[in-house]
Design a protein around this motif. Structure first.
Motif, PDB file in Angstrom:
ATOM      1  N   PHE A 185       8.368  14.263  -1.795  1.00  0.00           N
ATOM      2  CA  PHE A 185       7.509  13.094  -1.609  1.00  0.00           C
ATOM      3  C   PHE A 185       8.343  11.830  -1.462  1.00  0.00           C
ATOM      4  CE2 PHE A 185       8.005  11.306  -5.872  1.00  0.00           C
ATOM      5  CZ  PHE A 185       8.275  12.396  -6.663  1.00  0.00           C
ATOM      6  N   ALA A 186       7.673  10.781  -1.025  1.00  0.00           N
ATOM      7  CA  ALA A 186       8.326   9.478  -0.911  1.00  0.00           C
ATOM      8  C   ALA A 186       7.512   8.456  -1.672  1.00  0.00           C
ATOM      9  CB  ALA A 186       8.438   9.068   0.547  1.00  0.00           C
ATOM     10  N   ILE A 187       8.211   7.471  -2.190  1.00  0.00           N
ATOM     11  CA  ILE A 187       7.538   6.302  -2.753  1.00  0.00           C
ATOM     12  C   ILE A 187       7.967   5.126  -1.898  1.00  0.00           C
ATOM     13  CG2 ILE A 187       7.322   4.826  -4.780  1.00  0.00           C
ATOM     14  CD1 ILE A 187       7.506   7.396  -6.419  1.00  0.00           C
ATOM     15  N   LYS A 188       6.970   4.427  -1.375  1.00  0.00           N
ATOM     16  CA  LYS A 188       7.270   3.460  -0.321  1.00  0.00           C
ATOM     17  C   LYS A 188       6.479   2.168  -0.519  1.00  0.00           C
ATOM     18  CE  LYS A 188       7.483   3.574   4.759  1.00  0.00           C
ATOM     19  NZ  LYS A 188       6.748   2.448   5.296  1.00  0.00           N
ATOM     20  N   SER A 189       7.183   1.070  -0.411  1.00  0.00           N
ATOM     21  CA  SER A 189       6.510  -0.227  -0.288  1.00  0.00           C
ATOM     22  C   SER A 189       7.204  -0.947   0.854  1.00  0.00           C
ATOM     23  CB  SER A 189       6.603  -1.018  -1.596  1.00  0.00           C
ATOM     24  OG  SER A 189       7.945  -1.415  -1.811  1.00  0.00           O
ATOM     25  N   GLU A 190       6.879  -2.194   1.036  1.00  0.00           N
ATOM     26  CA  GLU A 190       7.471  -2.923   2.154  1.00  0.00           C
ATOM     27  C   GLU A 190       9.007  -2.950   2.065  1.00  0.00           C
ATOM     28  OE1 GLU A 190       5.443  -6.461   3.136  1.00  0.00           O
ATOM     29  OE2 GLU A 190       6.260  -6.217   5.149  1.00  0.00           O
ATOM     30  N   SER A 191       9.513  -3.103   0.836  1.00  0.00           N
ATOM     31  CA  SER A 191      10.961  -3.295   0.688  1.00  0.00           C
ATOM     32  C   SER A 191      11.657  -2.107   0.048  1.00  0.00           C
ATOM     33  CB  SER A 191      11.218  -4.537  -0.169  1.00  0.00           C
ATOM     34  OG  SER A 191      10.577  -4.362  -1.416  1.00  0.00           O
ATOM     35  N   PHE A 192      10.904  -1.064  -0.254  1.00  0.00           N
ATOM     36  CA  PHE A 192      11.459   0.028  -1.058  1.00  0.00           C
ATOM     37  C   PHE A 192      11.061   1.362  -0.450  1.00  0.00           C
ATOM     38  CE2 PHE A 192      10.872   3.152  -4.444  1.00  0.00           C
ATOM     39  CZ  PHE A 192      12.063   3.055  -5.146  1.00  0.00           C
ATOM     40  N   LEU A 193      12.029   2.279  -0.361  1.00  0.00           N
ATOM     41  CA  LEU A 193      11.703   3.635   0.090  1.00  0.00           C
ATOM     42  C   LEU A 193      12.620   4.620  -0.616  1.00  0.00           C
ATOM     43  CD1 LEU A 193      10.253   5.697   1.934  1.00  0.00           C
ATOM     44  CD2 LEU A 193      11.943   5.178   3.693  1.00  0.00           C
ATOM     45  N   LEU A 194      12.014   5.514  -1.350  1.00  0.00           N
ATOM     46  CA  LEU A 194      12.769   6.572  -2.029  1.00  0.00           C
ATOM     47  C   LEU A 194      12.165   7.907  -1.625  1.00  0.00           C
ATOM     48  CD1 LEU A 194      14.730   7.646  -4.330  1.00  0.00           C
ATOM     49  CD2 LEU A 194      12.741   7.494  -5.830  1.00  0.00           C
ATOM     50  N   LEU A 195      13.031   8.826  -1.221  1.00  0.00           N
ATOM     51  CA  LEU A 195      12.593  10.191  -0.953  1.00  0.00           C
ATOM     52  C   LEU A 195      13.024  11.051  -2.138  1.00  0.00           C
ATOM     53  CD1 LEU A 195      11.471  12.304   1.088  1.00  0.00           C
ATOM     54  CD2 LEU A 195      13.763  12.404   2.086  1.00  0.00           C
ATOM     55  N   VAL A 196      12.108  11.870  -2.640  1.00  0.00           N
ATOM     56  CA  VAL A 196      12.427  12.737  -3.768  1.00  0.00           C
ATOM     57  C   VAL A 196      12.331  14.189  -3.310  1.00  0.00           C
ATOM     58  CG1 VAL A 196      11.817  13.424  -6.122  1.00  0.00           C
ATOM     59  CG2 VAL A 196      11.547  11.037  -5.402  1.00  0.00           C
TER      60      VAL A 196
END
Ligand SMILES: [Zn+2]
Length: 268
Positions: A23-34
């Motif tokens: 999954f990914a956690i995403k906002s305008e300035s943040f993106l993390l793929l797990v």
């Protein structure tokens, strides 16, 4: 733009109708793929989720099993090739425990062209994480912990978003008495639930070191977890899975249960 949880894959290792759980956690300035699933299907799965490889600069891998780590090999290969064509700038930071980092480096070395393997130094940064390590990606803070799997060293994390929302990830492990101290009072728990307890004879979760919806629900109630996102599930009946899992959980748990399918987006 609000923060979203994007379920890129939701299946277990041998699922046939879903990509492996990641999954990914995403906002305008943040993106993390797990996690990255188990193969080059990661590219199609990312595309379906509207995530460009060029935008991924942070990848956390929970454990070294094939269905979580091999997609990272493909992502690295993709990034290396994009760098050559000036389509990727900056570095891809890969966070994982020692066995994850070792495996990724060895597989890349054994399977890449020498020139591509050498190029990794320019664009891939490995960040080895240990239990209780605390780190920050932009304004999001993370604390790593051992999820106490019985079969593999597996690293989970508790992340705190800028607005205070606390998300706990247990990789493909279920909530258990061994790891629940790390999930107490969290807003969202993302963890494995291989199948319903009612279907344990069919899917044999315990034999595969996994557990059931009922097991997770009982502990989630006990430890005051507000929302459950169940992943790494069997996928024989995707149409009814969420409803069936919710029905089983409702006997033990009063919070919200989400059993997403691939590509589903949840607003945090
Ligand atoms: Zn797995």
């Amino acid at each position: 733009m609000e923060t979203e949880l994007i379920m890129i894959g939701t299946g277990s290792a041998f699922s046939r109708h879903s990509y492996n759980s990641c999954f990914a956690i995403k906002s305008e300035s943040f993106l993390l793929l797990v996690d990255a699933g188990g193969g080059n299907g990661i590219f199609a799965a990312l595309q379906k989720s509207g995530i460009a490889v060029a935008d991924i600069h942070h990848l956390f891998i929970t454990h070294v099993h094939a269905d979580h780590v091999l997609g990272a090999i493909w992502l690295i290969r993709g990034v290396v090739n994009m760098v050559k064509d000036s389509l990727y700038s900056g570095k891809l930071n890969i966070y994982g425990n020692k066995s994850v980092i070792n495996a990724i480096c060895r597989i890349c070395q054994m399977t890449f062209l020498n020139a591509d393997y050498d190029k990794m130094a320019d664009c891939i940064k490995f960040v080895e994480v240990c239990n209780d390590d605390i780190f920050q990606i932009q304004n999001v803070s993370f604390r790593c912990f051992d999820v106490c799997s019985v079969n593999v060293e597996q690293t989970g994390f508790r992340m705190t978003l800028e607005g205070g929302t606390e998300i706990v990830c247990l990789g493909d492990e279920s909530l258990t008495l061994r790891n629940s101290c790390n999930a107490v009072n969290c807003d969202i728990l993302i963890c494995g639930a291989f199948c319903r307890y009612a279907d344990k004879e069919i899917y044999q979760p315990y034999e595969k070191y996994h557990s059931t919806v009922r097991d997770v629900a009982v502990l989630a109630e006990m430890f005051n977890i507000r929302n459950l996102v169940l992943v790494h599930c069997e996928d024989d009946d995707l149409t009814h899975r969420q409803e069936l899992y919710q029905d089983e959980a409702a006997d033990y748990y009063s919070g919200m249960v989400i059993v997403p399918t691939d590509g589903e987006r949840l607003r945090l």
